[in-house]
Motif scaffolding. Sequence first.
Motif, PDB file in Angstrom:
ATOM      1  N   THR A 146      67.338  52.149  17.145  1.00 36.92           N
ATOM      2  CA  THR A 146      66.869  53.068  18.178  1.00 36.92           C
ATOM      3  C   THR A 146      65.985  52.333  19.187  1.00 36.92           C
ATOM      4  N   ALA A 147      65.125  51.446  18.709  1.00 37.23           N
ATOM      5  CA  ALA A 147      64.280  50.660  19.616  1.00 37.23           C
ATOM      6  C   ALA A 147      65.147  49.770  20.505  1.00 37.23           C
ATOM      7  N   PHE A 148      66.157  49.125  19.924  1.00 38.23           N
ATOM      8  CA  PHE A 148      67.055  48.303  20.734  1.00 38.23           C
ATOM      9  C   PHE A 148      67.777  49.158  21.786  1.00 38.23           C
ATOM     10  N   ALA A 149      68.201  50.354  21.409  1.00 34.38           N
ATOM     11  CA  ALA A 149      68.891  51.238  22.350  1.00 34.38           C
ATOM     12  C   ALA A 149      67.964  51.627  23.503  1.00 34.38           C
ATOM     13  N   ILE A 150      66.732  51.973  23.192  1.00 29.63           N
ATOM     14  CA  ILE A 150      65.767  52.357  24.232  1.00 29.63           C
ATOM     15  C   ILE A 150      65.496  51.182  25.160  1.00 29.63           C
ATOM     16  N   LEU A 151      65.271  50.016  24.591  1.00 30.25           N
ATOM     17  CA  LEU A 151      64.989  48.846  25.415  1.00 30.25           C
ATOM     18  C   LEU A 151      66.211  48.440  26.239  1.00 30.25           C
ATOM     19  N   GLY A 152      67.388  48.562  25.663  1.00 23.75           N
ATOM     20  CA  GLY A 152      68.596  48.255  26.425  1.00 23.75           C
ATOM     21  C   GLY A 152      68.751  49.180  27.620  1.00 23.75           C
ATOM     22  N   MET A 153      68.519  50.454  27.394  1.00 22.91           N
ATOM     23  CA  MET A 153      68.655  51.448  28.457  1.00 22.91           C
ATOM     24  C   MET A 153      67.617  51.222  29.556  1.00 22.91           C
ATOM     25  N   THR A 154      66.367  51.037  29.165  1.00 21.94           N
ATOM     26  CA  THR A 154      65.310  50.890  30.161  1.00 21.94           C
ATOM     27  C   THR A 154      65.370  49.531  30.847  1.00 21.94           C
ATOM     28  N   ASN A 155      65.585  48.478  30.095  1.00 21.66           N
ATOM     29  CA  ASN A 155      65.591  47.140  30.694  1.00 21.66           C
ATOM     30  C   ASN A 155      66.788  46.923  31.613  1.00 21.66           C
ATOM     31  N   TYR A 156      67.918  47.507  31.288  1.00 21.94           N
ATOM     32  CA  TYR A 156      69.083  47.362  32.164  1.00 21.94           C
ATOM     33  C   TYR A 156      68.882  48.113  33.476  1.00 21.94           C
ATOM     34  N   SER A 157      67.997  49.083  33.482  1.00 20.77           N
ATOM     35  CA  SER A 157      67.718  49.839  34.707  1.00 20.77           C
ATOM     36  C   SER A 157      67.248  48.932  35.839  1.00 20.77           C
ATOM     37  N   TYR A 158      66.679  47.779  35.497  1.00 20.60           N
ATOM     38  CA  TYR A 158      66.260  46.818  36.520  1.00 20.60           C
ATOM     39  C   TYR A 158      67.439  46.365  37.373  1.00 20.60           C
ATOM     40  N   GLN A 159      68.641  46.430  36.833  1.00 19.46           N
ATOM     41  CA  GLN A 159      69.825  45.948  37.538  1.00 19.46           C
ATOM     42  C   GLN A 159      70.328  46.933  38.593  1.00 19.46           C
ATOM     43  N   TRP A 160      70.092  48.230  38.399  1.00 14.13           N
ATOM     44  CA  TRP A 160      70.719  49.204  39.287  1.00 14.13           C
ATOM     45  C   TRP A 160      69.756  50.213  39.912  1.00 14.13           C
ATOM     46  N   TYR A 161      68.641  50.461  39.277  1.00 15.83           N
ATOM     47  CA  TYR A 161      67.770  51.547  39.719  1.00 15.83           C
ATOM     48  C   TYR A 161      66.986  51.181  40.976  1.00 15.83           C
ATOM     49  N   GLN A 162      66.976  52.103  41.943  1.00 11.90           N
ATOM     50  CA  GLN A 162      66.228  51.961  43.190  1.00 11.90           C
ATOM     51  C   GLN A 162      65.111  53.008  43.211  1.00 11.90           C
ATOM     52  N   PRO A 163      63.873  52.612  42.988  1.00 15.69           N
ATOM     53  CA  PRO A 163      62.763  53.569  42.916  1.00 15.69           C
ATOM     54  C   PRO A 163      62.588  54.433  44.168  1.00 15.69           C
ATOM     55  N   ASP A 164      63.022  53.939  45.318  1.00 16.52           N
ATOM     56  CA  ASP A 164      62.890  54.727  46.542  1.00 16.52           C
ATOM     57  C   ASP A 164      64.159  55.530  46.833  1.00 16.52           C
ATOM     58  N   GLY A 165      65.036  55.635  45.850  1.00 12.96           N
ATOM     59  CA  GLY A 165      66.297  56.356  46.007  1.00 12.96           C
ATOM     60  C   GLY A 165      66.181  57.824  45.639  1.00 12.96           C
ATOM     61  N   GLU A 166      67.264  58.345  45.140  1.00 17.55           N
ATOM     62  CA  GLU A 166      67.406  59.770  44.847  1.00 17.55           C
ATOM     63  C   GLU A 166      66.440  60.276  43.771  1.00 17.55           C
ATOM     64  N   MET A 167      66.125  59.451  42.805  1.00 12.34           N
ATOM     65  CA  MET A 167      65.305  59.883  41.665  1.00 12.34           C
ATOM     66  C   MET A 167      64.044  59.029  41.572  1.00 12.34           C
ATOM     67  N   ALA A 168      62.897  59.689  41.554  1.00 15.04           N
ATOM     68  CA  ALA A 168      61.621  58.984  41.431  1.00 15.04           C
ATOM     69  C   ALA A 168      61.501  58.363  40.038  1.00 15.04           C
ATOM     70  N   PRO A 169      60.701  57.303  39.895  1.00 11.69           N
ATOM     71  CA  PRO A 169      60.549  56.652  38.585  1.00 11.69           C
ATOM     72  C   PRO A 169      60.144  57.625  37.476  1.00 11.69           C
ATOM     73  N   GLN A 170      59.202  58.505  37.749  1.00 14.43           N
ATOM     74  CA  GLN A 170      58.766  59.486  36.753  1.00 14.43           C
ATOM     75  C   GLN A 170      59.927  60.384  36.330  1.00 14.43           C
ATOM     76  N   ASP A 171      60.766  60.770  37.290  1.00 14.57           N
ATOM     77  CA  ASP A 171      61.914  61.630  36.989  1.00 14.57           C
ATOM     78  C   ASP A 171      62.944  60.903  36.127  1.00 14.57           C
ATOM     79  N   LEU A 172      63.202  59.623  36.432  1.00  8.53           N
ATOM     80  CA  LEU A 172      64.142  58.858  35.603  1.00  8.53           C
ATOM     81  C   LEU A 172      63.588  58.681  34.198  1.00  8.53           C
ATOM     82  N   ALA A 173      62.294  58.385  34.087  1.00 10.70           N
ATOM     83  CA  ALA A 173      61.675  58.242  32.764  1.00 10.70           C
ATOM     84  C   ALA A 173      61.786  59.558  31.999  1.00 10.70           C
ATOM     85  N   ASP A 174      61.513  60.674  32.650  1.00 11.93           N
ATOM     86  CA  ASP A 174      61.638  61.987  31.995  1.00 11.93           C
ATOM     87  C   ASP A 174      63.080  62.252  31.571  1.00 11.93           C
TER      88      ASP A 174
END
Length: 188
Positions: A146-174
């Motif tokens: 489960t820890a590996f899954a969480i880290l994989g999901m969150t760490n891979y977000s660095y590749q595609w996520y744009q904080p100034d895009g459609e979803m704010a960082p807090q919203d993506l985390a939620d």
Amino acid sequence: MKEQLVAESVRLFEQRGFTNTSLQDIVEALGVTKGTFYYYFPTKEALLMTIHESYIDSLLDRQQRVLAQTKDVRTQLRHIVQLLIEDIQTHGQQGRVFFREIRHLDETNGARIRDKRRQFRIVLEQVIANGVENHTFRYTLRPDMTAFAILGMTNYSYQWYQPDGEMAPQDLADYYVTLLLDGMEERP
């Protein structure tokens, strides 16, 4: 000047990569000499190590603060995911360098950084194990996977996520935490 060298190097390493950024590129961007660089760092790899240590030490420190704030495992998990996603906005370039350029650290430095990354993961595993133990999380969860899954999901977000895009960082985390805690199954 040391902070400026680090900041400019992060920018250049993130744009061009470690191997495609020369020492000359770094000093020219700041309008300083190589002697100035060598005053603070013996090698370009030592600079890269400084970037890596700064990033992981900050994450470890903030993770410990999360654990100190509350004993509720759901809240701990939520805040750990939030700090990882919000880091994309606040430390995105450094994070991308951290994940992408570790392969350029020598064996000793690479091992030190991997040990610190392991520390972060083990603390996350313990949060999950505590949740399983106190019946907050399903008894069938494997804390390690489960820890590996969480880290994989969150760490891979660095590749595609744009904080100034459609979803704010807090919203993506939620969103991620809701997905983790509630799953994908439709409930009556």
